[in-house]
Design a protein around this motif. Sequence first.
Motif, PDB file in Angstrom:
ATOM      1  N   ASN A   1       0.822  -1.205   0.000  1.00  0.00           N
ATOM      2  CA  ASN A   1       0.000   0.000   0.000  1.00  0.00           C
ATOM      3  C   ASN A   1       0.859   1.259   0.000  1.00  0.00           C
ATOM      4  O   ASN A   1       0.544   2.222  -0.703  1.00  0.00           O
ATOM      5  CB  ASN A   1      -0.958  -0.004   1.176  1.00  0.00           C
TER       6      ASN A   1
ATOM      7  N   GLU B   1       2.094   1.737  -3.495  1.00  0.00           N
ATOM      8  CA  GLU B   1       1.009   2.168  -4.382  1.00  0.00           C
ATOM      9  C   GLU B   1       0.664   3.641  -4.156  1.00  0.00           C
ATOM     10  O   GLU B   1       0.440   4.378  -5.118  1.00  0.00           O
ATOM     11  CB  GLU B   1      -0.235   1.301  -4.158  1.00  0.00           C
ATOM     12  N   TYR B   2       0.621   4.085  -2.903  1.00  0.00           N
ATOM     13  CA  TYR B   2       0.289   5.484  -2.622  1.00  0.00           C
ATOM     14  C   TYR B   2       1.403   6.418  -3.089  1.00  0.00           C
ATOM     15  O   TYR B   2       1.128   7.509  -3.593  1.00  0.00           O
ATOM     16  CB  TYR B   2      -0.002   5.687  -1.132  1.00  0.00           C
TER      17      TYR B   2
ATOM     18  N   ALA C   1       1.051   6.608  -6.803  1.00  0.00           N
ATOM     19  CA  ALA C   1      -0.111   7.452  -7.131  1.00  0.00           C
ATOM     20  C   ALA C   1       0.256   8.931  -7.008  1.00  0.00           C
ATOM     21  O   ALA C   1      -0.123   9.743  -7.862  1.00  0.00           O
ATOM     22  CB  ALA C   1      -1.282   7.109  -6.224  1.00  0.00           C
TER      23      ALA C   1
ATOM     24  N   THR D   1      -6.439   7.790 -11.050  1.00  0.00           N
ATOM     25  CA  THR D   1      -5.469   7.468  -9.998  1.00  0.00           C
ATOM     26  C   THR D   1      -6.069   7.702  -8.617  1.00  0.00           C
ATOM     27  O   THR D   1      -5.868   6.894  -7.694  1.00  0.00           O
ATOM     28  CB  THR D   1      -4.187   8.308 -10.174  1.00  0.00           C
TER      29      THR D   1
ATOM     30  N   SER E   1      -6.643   4.774  -5.824  1.00  0.00           N
ATOM     31  CA  SER E   1      -6.150   4.903  -4.445  1.00  0.00           C
ATOM     32  C   SER E   1      -7.276   4.697  -3.439  1.00  0.00           C
ATOM     33  O   SER E   1      -7.094   4.028  -2.417  1.00  0.00           O
ATOM     34  CB  SER E   1      -5.506   6.279  -4.239  1.00  0.00           C
ATOM     35  N   TRP E   2      -8.425   5.267  -3.725  1.00  0.00           N
ATOM     36  CA  TRP E   2      -9.586   5.081  -2.850  1.00  0.00           C
ATOM     37  C   TRP E   2     -10.002   3.611  -2.821  1.00  0.00           C
ATOM     38  O   TRP E   2     -10.281   3.057  -1.753  1.00  0.00           O
ATOM     39  CB  TRP E   2     -10.736   5.963  -3.323  1.00  0.00           C
TER      40      TRP E   2
ATOM     41  N   THR F   1      -7.621   1.549  -0.699  1.00  0.00           N
ATOM     42  CA  THR F   1      -7.903   1.742   0.724  1.00  0.00           C
ATOM     43  C   THR F   1      -9.142   0.956   1.132  1.00  0.00           C
ATOM     44  O   THR F   1      -9.167   0.303   2.178  1.00  0.00           O
ATOM     45  CB  THR F   1      -8.109   3.240   1.021  1.00  0.00           C
TER      46      THR F   1
ATOM     47  N   TYR G   1      -8.529  -1.404 -10.724  1.00  0.00           N
ATOM     48  CA  TYR G   1      -7.189  -0.833 -10.765  1.00  0.00           C
ATOM     49  C   TYR G   1      -6.808  -0.376 -12.171  1.00  0.00           C
ATOM     50  O   TYR G   1      -6.292   0.712 -12.356  1.00  0.00           O
ATOM     51  CB  TYR G   1      -6.191  -1.873 -10.245  1.00  0.00           C
TER      52      TYR G   1
END
Length: 197
Positions: A44, A47-48, A51, A81, A85-86, A89, A126
């Motif tokens: 995560n 990925e963040y 992003a 993007t 991301s949302w 999460t 995704y």
Amino acid sequence: MTDFSDDMTLHTLWQSDTAAFDPMPVEEVRRRASRLGDIVARRNRREYMAAAIVIAGFAVYAVVLPGLLFKLGSLLVIAGTLFVSWQLTRRTSRPDPAAEAADIRSYYRARLVREEHMLSRVGRWYLAPLLPGLLLFMTAQALNDRYGMVGSTVLIGGPLLLFGAIWLLNRRGAAMLRRQIARIDRDPPAPAPEQGE
């Protein structure tokens, strides 16, 4: 997405040895549950960070590059993007210390199931949200005709090949998780402690 490369030894063991079918001790389940939490947290964070880089880069493109298609494509990539991301999460399995203490096997299985669902559906949540913006942006590049036919083909084919590789790797990761879930399902639950103890 998720890095389950260390599980290749498990995969080899599963194919070559009947010991893989033995019940998994509770301490092994606890160790794997902890490891899964670490893997998910690292994934995560990566990925963040990715992003944030994509959003910053396409924000610059939206301001600097001329033409409506570049600007719209950049804004769609930013929106995609943010949506990804949302979704990450929302879909990610989270540690729950109370559930972990109550029944580690069920807790670990539930986290594996959630991760498997997320990985097996990576194309929908995704990749798909990013495609409209990228295709619009690449169309603008192709229409500029700076790169010629070969260059435009590489510009369009490269990201599409990357998306295909991401989809395949995540499907592979989901299959590995399904095997782990099946192993937990085969294992008998630990006996409950007697009342007098």
